[in-house]
Design a protein around this motif. Structure first.
Motif, mmCIF file in Angstrom:
data_model
loop_
_atom_site.group_PDB
_atom_site.id
_atom_site.type_symbol
_atom_site.label_atom_id
_atom_site.label_comp_id
_atom_site.label_asym_id
_atom_site.label_seq_id
_atom_site.Cartn_x
_atom_site.Cartn_y
_atom_site.Cartn_z
ATOM 1 N N ASP A 134 -23.979 7.610 -0.159
ATOM 2 C CA ASP A 134 -22.994 7.240 0.855
ATOM 3 C C ASP A 134 -23.696 6.589 2.032
ATOM 4 O O ASP A 134 -24.833 6.931 2.346
ATOM 5 N N LYS A 190 -22.682 5.148 6.083
ATOM 6 C CA LYS A 190 -21.696 4.965 7.142
ATOM 7 C C LYS A 190 -21.997 3.695 7.910
ATOM 8 O O LYS A 190 -23.068 3.549 8.496
ATOM 9 N N LEU A 244 -17.102 3.556 8.974
ATOM 10 C CA LEU A 244 -16.501 3.618 7.646
ATOM 11 C C LEU A 244 -17.559 4.082 6.650
ATOM 12 O O LEU A 244 -18.596 3.432 6.502
ATOM 13 N N THR A 245 -17.312 5.198 5.986
ATOM 14 C CA THR A 245 -18.272 5.738 5.031
ATOM 15 C C THR A 245 -18.010 5.150 3.651
ATOM 16 O O THR A 245 -16.973 5.403 3.042
ATOM 17 N N TRP A 292 -13.288 6.965 -1.794
ATOM 18 C CA TRP A 292 -13.221 7.211 -0.357
ATOM 19 C C TRP A 292 -13.241 8.704 -0.052
ATOM 20 O O TRP A 292 -12.851 9.128 1.044
ATOM 21 N N HIS A 299 -15.422 9.674 2.967
ATOM 22 C CA HIS A 299 -14.835 9.170 4.211
ATOM 23 C C HIS A 299 -13.640 10.021 4.633
ATOM 24 O O HIS A 299 -13.485 10.331 5.822
ATOM 25 N N ASN A 340 -14.816 13.142 6.205
ATOM 26 C CA ASN A 340 -15.279 12.893 7.576
ATOM 27 C C ASN A 340 -14.102 12.772 8.545
ATOM 28 O O ASN A 340 -14.160 13.270 9.677
ATOM 29 N N TRP A 374 -9.286 1.829 3.451
ATOM 30 C CA TRP A 374 -9.417 3.011 2.595
ATOM 31 C C TRP A 374 -8.086 3.480 2.017
ATOM 32 O O TRP A 374 -8.024 4.540 1.363
#
Length: 407
Positions: free
Chosen positions: A88, A90, A94-95, A102, A105, A108, A151
């Motif tokens: 992953d 970031k 946006l991860t 996703w 993300h 997170n 996402w």
């Protein structure tokens, strides 16, 4: 595809380098091809950096492999330092994950949003409803919607997870309980679902792309447009995008193909808006954002919550508890009927003195009804409805029917 993150130690900035490689069929040959090409390019970057006195930090350089299958990782070296592969990464909040999901993300987002929700929960009965509403709009909703058009191709379960965060915020703002339906909850707070807001954002993106209101690098990735005209309705002339062919579902759900599909299915009156402002206005009318009367927000916080709960049938009145399967009987302790809102305001013998004072102070609003006391009177001004609601909350307070603490 391999993604490199190259950090310039001398200014703390970032260079991003991406390169697509056409892979051979055999897995071993694929790995060898990737390793050869990328190491060659990394040597060129290193030579360029030495020539122009740019210092990269290889230990902080990250490599990500995008693939739906497990592929052997090649051995990549930058400035004689082996590069670290990550799952992953970031970038600008946006991860991005190596498997194009996703999930990380969304985790997170949930973590960040939960902290704001905790703060709102502690303020639930300490600040006004309007203040809590502003906290949500200014601090929580931006977390839930940042880059959401990108996402939005996540799984339905992950979308529901994000939506539940808004529902919890709505319960904190209004003071309503979990027994209230989602539709009534959003109507009471005046919000639309986050899913509908993402649809509106995608349609706005498509409108900008169709009308040349985006930067060139974004317009270039939209497909060409075609003009559709209806011979029978001269006003039904629209400009649609060419439908993008897609082999993978993950691509068809991504931002540009999905925005194109939503735009092509949009009705003509909204399609043909002359300006971006009028287009946004038509979208809001289309998705029917609820309007909350301003007098719903007034009064001492605790008694405003009690009035709101009675309005939505989730209060501590016995009939509301019975309706929500939280009590075995709906009868009032006075022994003269079911304890519903009408009984509480107009019939219960326990509150005769408080009721007499309520009727005297609201004489100009007679005849009264439960609906008027809880929803207001359409023929009255906002100030008159505020006065009526304050009298109702004074009555609720004087009855001592509801606990001074609430959850």
């Amino acid at each position: 595809m391999a993604l490199f993150r190259l950090r310039k130690s001398w200014v703390g900035q970032y260079f991003y380098y991406t390169k697509k490689i056409r892979l051979a069929s055999a897995p071993a040959r694929r790995c060898s091809c990737i390793e050869t090409v990328l190491n060659s390019d990394l040597e060129k970057i290193s030579s360029w950096a030495n020539q122009w006195l740019v210092n990269f930090n290889p230990s902080k350089t990250e490599v990500m492999f995008f693939s739906f299958r497990d592929i052997a990782q090649p051995s990549l070296t930058f400035d004689n330092t082996p590069l670290n592969f990550v799952d992953d990464h970031k970038h600008l909040g946006l991860t991005i994950s190596h498997d194009c999901s996703w999930h990380t993300h969304i985790i997170n987002i949930t973590s960040s949003a939960s902290k704001v929700l905790s703060s709102m929960r502690m303020l639930k009965f300490k600040v006004k409803r309007s203040t809590l509403n502003n906290i949500y709009i200014l601090y929580l909703r931006p977390l839930l919607e940042y880059a959401s058009v990108v996402w939005d191709s996540c799984t339905q379960y992950e979308k529901d997870t994000i939506e539940k965060l808004q529902y919890e915020a709505a319960r904190i703002v209004t003071g309503l309980t979990r027994s209230v339906s989602i539709q009534n909850l959003l109507t009471e707070v005046g919000w639309v679902s986050l899913a509908d807001r993402r649809i509106m954002q995608k349609l706005i993106l498509a409108y900008k792309g169709n009308n040349g209101l985006l930067p060139d690098y974004l317009i270039d990735i939209f497909p060409p447009t075609v003009h559709n005209s209806n011979n029978y309705e001269l006003r039904n002339n629209t400009t649609n995008f060419v439908t993008l062919p897609s082999r993978l579902e993950i691509y068809s759900k991504s931002v540009i193909p999905d925005s194109v599909k939503l735009w092509n299915n949009l009705d003509s009156p909204t399609h043909n808006a002359n300006t971006l402002t009028s287009f946004k206005s038509k979208l809001k009318n289309k998705f029917k954002s609820p309007i909350v009367p301003s007098f719903y927000l007034i009064g001492e916080r605790f008694y405003n919550v009690v009035q709101t709960r009675i309005r939505n049938r989730c209060s501590n009145l016995n009939n509301d508890l019975f309706y929500n399967h939280l009590r075995d009987y709906p009868d009032c302790s006075c022994g003269h009927g079911i304890e519903d809102a009408e009984h509480f305001f107009f019939k219960c013998s326990h509150y005769a003195d408080a009721r007499r004072l309520l009727f005297i102070n609201t004489r100009r609003f007679h005849p009264l009804s439960t609906h008027k006391l809880l929803h207001g009177i359409d023929s009255l001004t906002i100030e008159e409805n505020k006065s009526l609601f304050l009298e109702v909350q004074t009555y609720i307070k004087s009855t001592h029917r509801f606990s001074s603490t609430a959850s």
